[in-house]
Motif scaffolding. Structure first.
Motif, PDB file in Angstrom:
ATOM      1  N   ALA A  86       1.093  -1.055  -0.133  1.00 46.19           N
ATOM      2  CA  ALA A  86      -0.650  -0.212   0.206  1.00 46.19           C
ATOM      3  C   ALA A  86       0.308   1.041   0.099  1.00 46.19           C
ATOM      4  CB  ALA A  86      -1.162   0.001   0.839  1.00 46.19           C
ATOM      5  N   LEU A  87       2.313   0.901  -0.163  1.00 41.54           N
ATOM      6  CA  LEU A  87       3.265   2.347   0.729  1.00 41.54           C
ATOM      7  C   LEU A  87       3.280   3.156  -0.919  1.00 41.54           C
ATOM      8  CD1 LEU A  87       4.924   2.746   2.543  1.00 41.54           C
ATOM      9  CD2 LEU A  87       6.429   2.241   1.575  1.00 41.54           C
ATOM     10  N   PRO A  88       2.910   4.729  -0.489  1.00 39.92           N
ATOM     11  CA  PRO A  88       3.205   4.574  -1.778  1.00 39.92           C
ATOM     12  C   PRO A  88       4.393   4.943  -2.144  1.00 39.92           C
ATOM     13  CG  PRO A  88       1.458   6.438  -0.684  1.00 39.92           C
ATOM     14  CD  PRO A  88       2.349   5.266   0.419  1.00 39.92           C
ATOM     15  N   PRO A  89       4.592   5.099  -3.304  1.00 38.31           N
ATOM     16  CA  PRO A  89       6.276   4.980  -4.424  1.00 38.31           C
ATOM     17  C   PRO A  89       7.196   6.277  -3.576  1.00 38.31           C
ATOM     18  CG  PRO A  89       4.954   4.040  -5.934  1.00 38.31           C
ATOM     19  CD  PRO A  89       4.094   4.992  -5.070  1.00 38.31           C
ATOM     20  N   ALA A  90       6.425   7.146  -3.877  1.00 40.06           N
ATOM     21  CA  ALA A  90       7.658   8.313  -3.623  1.00 40.06           C
ATOM     22  C   ALA A  90       7.366   8.760  -2.551  1.00 40.06           C
ATOM     23  CB  ALA A  90       6.774   9.807  -4.264  1.00 40.06           C
ATOM     24  N   ALA A  91       6.801   7.974  -0.769  1.00 40.61           N
ATOM     25  CA  ALA A  91       6.862   8.434   0.302  1.00 40.61           C
ATOM     26  C   ALA A  91       8.243   8.936   1.037  1.00 40.61           C
ATOM     27  CB  ALA A  91       5.778   7.622   0.885  1.00 40.61           C
ATOM     28  N   ILE A  92       9.010   9.053   1.992  1.00 45.10           N
ATOM     29  CA  ILE A  92      10.116   9.331   2.658  1.00 45.10           C
ATOM     30  C   ILE A  92       9.560   7.611   4.106  1.00 45.10           C
ATOM     31  CG2 ILE A  92      11.459  10.071   4.151  1.00 45.10           C
ATOM     32  CD1 ILE A  92      10.970  12.198   3.435  1.00 45.10           C
ATOM     33  N   VAL A  93      10.553   6.963   4.159  1.00 44.59           N
ATOM     34  CA  VAL A  93      10.323   6.057   5.270  1.00 44.59           C
ATOM     35  C   VAL A  93      11.572   5.855   6.104  1.00 44.59           C
ATOM     36  CG1 VAL A  93      10.310   3.588   5.624  1.00 44.59           C
ATOM     37  CG2 VAL A  93       9.928   3.902   3.391  1.00 44.59           C
ATOM     38  N   SER A  94      10.809   6.463   7.071  1.00 38.81           N
ATOM     39  CA  SER A  94      11.806   6.197   8.650  1.00 38.81           C
ATOM     40  C   SER A  94      11.596   5.604   9.930  1.00 38.81           C
ATOM     41  CB  SER A  94      12.170   7.191   8.450  1.00 38.81           C
ATOM     42  OG  SER A  94      12.969   8.570   9.351  1.00 38.81           O
ATOM     43  N   ASP A  95      12.310   6.253  10.983  1.00 38.77           N
ATOM     44  CA  ASP A  95      11.754   5.014  11.611  1.00 38.77           C
ATOM     45  C   ASP A  95      12.218   5.818  13.467  1.00 38.77           C
ATOM     46  OD1 ASP A  95      14.122   4.724  11.062  1.00 38.77           O
ATOM     47  OD2 ASP A  95      14.337   3.266  12.989  1.00 38.77           O
ATOM     48  N   VAL A  96      12.603   5.317  14.696  1.00 36.46           N
ATOM     49  CA  VAL A  96      12.635   6.214  15.646  1.00 36.46           C
ATOM     50  C   VAL A  96      12.993   5.212  16.430  1.00 36.46           C
ATOM     51  CG1 VAL A  96      10.177   7.797  15.815  1.00 36.46           C
ATOM     52  CG2 VAL A  96      10.865   5.219  16.683  1.00 36.46           C
ATOM     53  N   GLY A  97      14.046   3.917  15.606  1.00 34.47           N
ATOM     54  CA  GLY A  97      14.601   3.051  16.844  1.00 34.47           C
ATOM     55  C   GLY A  97      15.386   3.374  17.189  1.00 34.47           C
ATOM     56  N   SER A  98      16.564   3.262  18.420  1.00 31.66           N
ATOM     57  CA  SER A  98      17.565   2.982  19.151  1.00 31.66           C
ATOM     58  C   SER A  98      18.814   2.525  18.639  1.00 31.66           C
ATOM     59  CB  SER A  98      17.222   2.300  20.494  1.00 31.66           C
ATOM     60  OG  SER A  98      16.242   3.000  20.624  1.00 31.66           O
ATOM     61  N   SER A  99      19.013   1.344  18.002  1.00 29.50           N
ATOM     62  CA  SER A  99      19.394   1.364  16.855  1.00 29.50           C
ATOM     63  C   SER A  99      19.535   1.254  15.252  1.00 29.50           C
ATOM     64  CB  SER A  99      20.158  -0.515  17.490  1.00 29.50           C
ATOM     65  OG  SER A  99      18.834  -1.265  16.370  1.00 29.50           O
ATOM     66  N   LYS A 100      20.668   1.802  14.363  1.00 31.18           N
ATOM     67  CA  LYS A 100      20.475   1.619  13.433  1.00 31.18           C
ATOM     68  C   LYS A 100      21.343   1.256  12.632  1.00 31.18           C
ATOM     69  CE  LYS A 100      18.006   4.082  12.893  1.00 31.18           C
ATOM     70  NZ  LYS A 100      16.608   3.788  13.734  1.00 31.18           N
ATOM     71  N   ALA A 101      22.066   0.667  12.577  1.00 30.47           N
ATOM     72  CA  ALA A 101      22.444   0.197  11.280  1.00 30.47           C
ATOM     73  C   ALA A 101      21.903  -1.709  10.762  1.00 30.47           C
ATOM     74  CB  ALA A 101      24.185  -0.722  11.857  1.00 30.47           C
ATOM     75  N   SER A 102      21.155  -2.260  11.599  1.00 24.35           N
ATOM     76  CA  SER A 102      20.584  -3.155  11.175  1.00 24.35           C
ATOM     77  C   SER A 102      19.007  -3.134  11.360  1.00 24.35           C
ATOM     78  CB  SER A 102      20.542  -4.138  12.674  1.00 24.35           C
ATOM     79  OG  SER A 102      19.536  -3.742  13.643  1.00 24.35           O
ATOM     80  N   VAL A 103      18.288  -2.025  11.739  1.00 20.67           N
ATOM     81  CA  VAL A 103      17.137  -1.755  11.092  1.00 20.67           C
ATOM     82  C   VAL A 103      17.068  -0.504   9.910  1.00 20.67           C
ATOM     83  CG1 VAL A 103      15.549   0.351  11.588  1.00 20.67           C
ATOM     84  CG2 VAL A 103      16.592  -1.080  13.517  1.00 20.67           C
ATOM     85  N   GLY A 104      18.181  -0.046   8.827  1.00 21.19           N
ATOM     86  CA  GLY A 104      18.131  -0.065   8.370  1.00 21.19           C
ATOM     87  C   GLY A 104      18.699  -1.112   7.349  1.00 21.19           C
ATOM     88  N   GLU A 105      19.061  -2.075   7.090  1.00 26.64           N
ATOM     89  CA  GLU A 105      18.622  -3.221   6.099  1.00 26.64           C
ATOM     90  C   GLU A 105      17.411  -3.731   6.412  1.00 26.64           C
ATOM     91  OE1 GLU A 105      22.436  -5.651   8.494  1.00 26.64           O
ATOM     92  OE2 GLU A 105      23.683  -3.919   8.147  1.00 26.64           O
ATOM     93  N   ALA A 106      16.990  -3.916   7.853  1.00 28.14           N
ATOM     94  CA  ALA A 106      15.439  -4.918   7.625  1.00 28.14           C
ATOM     95  C   ALA A 106      15.062  -3.585   6.875  1.00 28.14           C
ATOM     96  CB  ALA A 106      15.527  -4.134   9.728  1.00 28.14           C
ATOM     97  N   LEU A 107      14.647  -2.262   6.820  1.00 29.45           N
ATOM     98  CA  LEU A 107      14.124  -1.688   6.090  1.00 29.45           C
ATOM     99  C   LEU A 107      14.188  -2.007   4.948  1.00 29.45           C
ATOM    100  CD1 LEU A 107      13.566   1.977   8.187  1.00 29.45           C
ATOM    101  CD2 LEU A 107      11.873  -0.404   8.297  1.00 29.45           C
ATOM    102  N   ALA A 108      15.444  -1.877   4.006  1.00 25.55           N
ATOM    103  CA  ALA A 108      16.113  -1.563   3.015  1.00 25.55           C
ATOM    104  C   ALA A 108      15.773  -3.740   2.211  1.00 25.55           C
ATOM    105  CB  ALA A 108      17.291  -1.948   2.775  1.00 25.55           C
ATOM    106  N   ARG A 109      15.193  -4.657   2.817  1.00 25.60           N
ATOM    107  CA  ARG A 109      14.896  -5.316   2.754  1.00 25.60           C
ATOM    108  C   ARG A 109      13.692  -5.902   2.457  1.00 25.60           C
ATOM    109  NH1 ARG A 109      18.393  -8.024   6.392  1.00 25.60           N
ATOM    110  NH2 ARG A 109      16.844  -8.176   8.110  1.00 25.60           N
ATOM    111  N   ALA A 110      12.854  -4.947   3.206  1.00 26.46           N
ATOM    112  CA  ALA A 110      11.509  -4.705   3.659  1.00 26.46           C
ATOM    113  C   ALA A 110      10.744  -4.036   2.491  1.00 26.46           C
ATOM    114  CB  ALA A 110      10.638  -5.195   4.697  1.00 26.46           C
ATOM    115  N   LEU A 111      11.124  -2.953   1.942  1.00 26.06           N
ATOM    116  CA  LEU A 111      10.564  -2.557   0.734  1.00 26.06           C
ATOM    117  C   LEU A 111      12.354  -2.000   0.085  1.00 26.06           C
ATOM    118  CD1 LEU A 111       9.372   0.157   3.931  1.00 26.06           C
ATOM    119  CD2 LEU A 111       7.910  -1.601   2.193  1.00 26.06           C
ATOM    120  N   PRO A 112      12.160  -2.463  -0.854  1.00 27.76           N
ATOM    121  CA  PRO A 112      13.638  -2.107  -1.657  1.00 27.76           C
ATOM    122  C   PRO A 112      13.348  -1.157  -2.959  1.00 27.76           C
ATOM    123  CG  PRO A 112      12.409  -4.715  -2.186  1.00 27.76           C
ATOM    124  CD  PRO A 112      11.600  -4.100  -0.877  1.00 27.76           C
ATOM    125  N   GLY A 113      13.880  -0.442  -3.042  1.00 30.72           N
ATOM    126  CA  GLY A 113      13.991   0.528  -3.526  1.00 30.72           C
ATOM    127  C   GLY A 113      13.178   1.681  -2.807  1.00 30.72           C
TER     128      GLY A 113
END
Lengths: 304, 304
Positions: A86-113
């Motif tokens: 459902a995510l609009p292609p142009a939307a910015i995807v972000s988070d508020v998590g306390s660790s960042k390398a692993s979250v960045g990888e997780a979001l990139a895996r789930a939402l490629p491109g």
């Protein structure tokens, strides 16, 4: 680019505070919210944590310019997958998590491109859940963005302006460096607070009732931190393992040196450290990062 | 026996607070005060920390019913010797030190045959010196008396009533047990706070400025404790060495177990501890030993 509609996925302390802060600081921005727990959604709607509380993640993100994942870091990937279609292609995807390398990888895996820009507002309290949030949580606190190397500068700029509008100051850094810095300023402090509170609970020669009665000697400060959300913190330690173990190694080296000084009666070594640590407190107060009143201005002295 | 005149030797945070609390809660009781530092005496007189601030310890204690030593525990013996000749034979001799077995021995050595009843009000802030004290410091806090086996029960009773009049609750225990209890509720928390603040200051890959900026993640709480008086705390660790080393051993065992859980990715072990430690916080709040508001009600959220 302008952010006109924000979807908040996860309506606990952080997600709820983002919603309340938007309605106070950015009244022209619409918010939708979703939480996997129906009871949290009910309470979020009552408190007005988001303009519209939706019953599915897809509904919440459908027209969003910015989607903020405010769930424990171990739940980020599943939460992002649930929104992917459902995510609009142009939307910015972000988070508020306390660790960042692993979250960045997780979001990139789930939402490629997609336009993923991980972020971490360094703010919080020991409370959790939909009743814990409040609009001023981010005021005067730092929010760290960790954009990937190929991130769209306009999107990074827009996300930074969003956090500044909520009262935060924004810093940009590399995810790996973020994880090292936060290991020492947040993760290790939580780990040792949880540990000492656990140690004190398990003693046989000192009762639990004694630990509670005489906690004003310093221990009570640690119990506040050790009352933080267990799921959130479990995920932080699992996701930032290497940096946490690295910093923990340095801490235990230093603790061993102090232990030796105590065993040998080396008062000079103790005094030198104890005199040195006052400076950091002074700088933290000067930079508005803590309450300058003694005991944080706790209520038991408020009548003085 | 009635206490009509109290001599306070040492006019810092604790001594000054005793003087202010007496003038608020026991207006019929006269106070004299002495401090080895002339500048502290001057400031104490200005703030009215004692009814009369004297220039010698002998003058201060001459007609006292109760003499309270409020100096770092390593300075107790010398302070008591300086008062020995002028001390009225019937006066109760007590103190406010954070370790009790070694202080009891030091006072007994300096004042053989006198009515020594060591005591420890479990209260304080990170501030020190003659400007730090305030009348309500002891309110709702516990004061532990550690009378020797042959202490006069009437003197113990009188000292207990004195502390209750200042707002404290009184408990009596064995000095060795006190030292074990306080090692875990006060001394180890201070030691690990000093350690982590020291560790953070010495890092090369994380700058001091980063540590300060992102301290709101938990670290800032530790800097408050690590801003406490260096001389006082050096003396505490040297004088309560055995109990501190014993409790430190248990803490590091528990920390090692958590380190192993993180290394192995054992989320269940982490979650179990983190969920368990919330109970102690709840009990501390229920018993009025801390401020129940999030973040201790710190000023940066006070406007919410």
């Amino acid at each position: 680019m302008t952010i006109k509609r924000v979807a908040i996925v996860g309506l606990g302390l952080l997600g709820g505070s983002v919603g309340l802060a938007i309605s106070e600081c950015l009244p022209g921005v619409a918010t939708t919210g979703y939480d996997a727990d129906p009871e949290v959604r009910r309470r979020a709607a009552e408190r007005g944590l988001a303009g519209t509380v939706c019953d599915t993640p897809a509904e919440a993100v459908r027209d969003a310019d910015l989607v903020l994942f405010c769930v424990p870091v171990g739940a980020m990937e599943a939460a992002a997958r649930a929104c992917a279609e459902a995510l609009p292609p142009a939307a910015i995807v972000s988070d508020v998590g306390s660790s960042k390398a692993s979250v960045g990888e997780a979001l990139a895996r789930a939402l490629p491109g997609r336009r993923v820009i991980p972020a971490h507002p360094v703010a919080g309290t020991e409370r959790s859940g939909p009743d814990a949030g409040f609009a001023s949580l981010f005021r005067q606190r730092w929010c760290i963005l960790t954009p990937p190397a190929d991130a769209d500068p306009a999107a990074v700029e827009a996300l930074g302006q969003f956090w500044e509008a909520l009262g935060a100051r924004v810093e940009i850094m590399d995810a790996a460096h973020h994880d090292l810095v936060l290991a020492v300023t947040s993760h290790i402090p939580h780990l040792i607070a949880y540990t000492i509170v656990g140690t004190a609970s398990d003693l046989e020669d000192v009762t639990r009732s004694e630990v509670i009665k005489y906690s004003a000697g310093g221990f009570r400060d640690f119990t506040r931190i050790a009352a933080s959300d267990p799921t959130m913190w479990r995920d932080v330690f699992l996701s930032n393992r290497d940096a946490v173990l690295e910093m923990l190694g340095r801490f235990t080296e230093d603790l061993t040196a102090l232990q030796r000084a105590i065993r040998r009666g080396d008062g000079e070594a103790l005094f030198d450290l104890f005199a040195r640590t006052r400076d950091i407190r002074r700088s933290i107060l000067e930079q508005g990062q803590d309450d300058a009143r003694p005991d944080f201005g706790r209520a038991d002295h408020a009548d003085r």
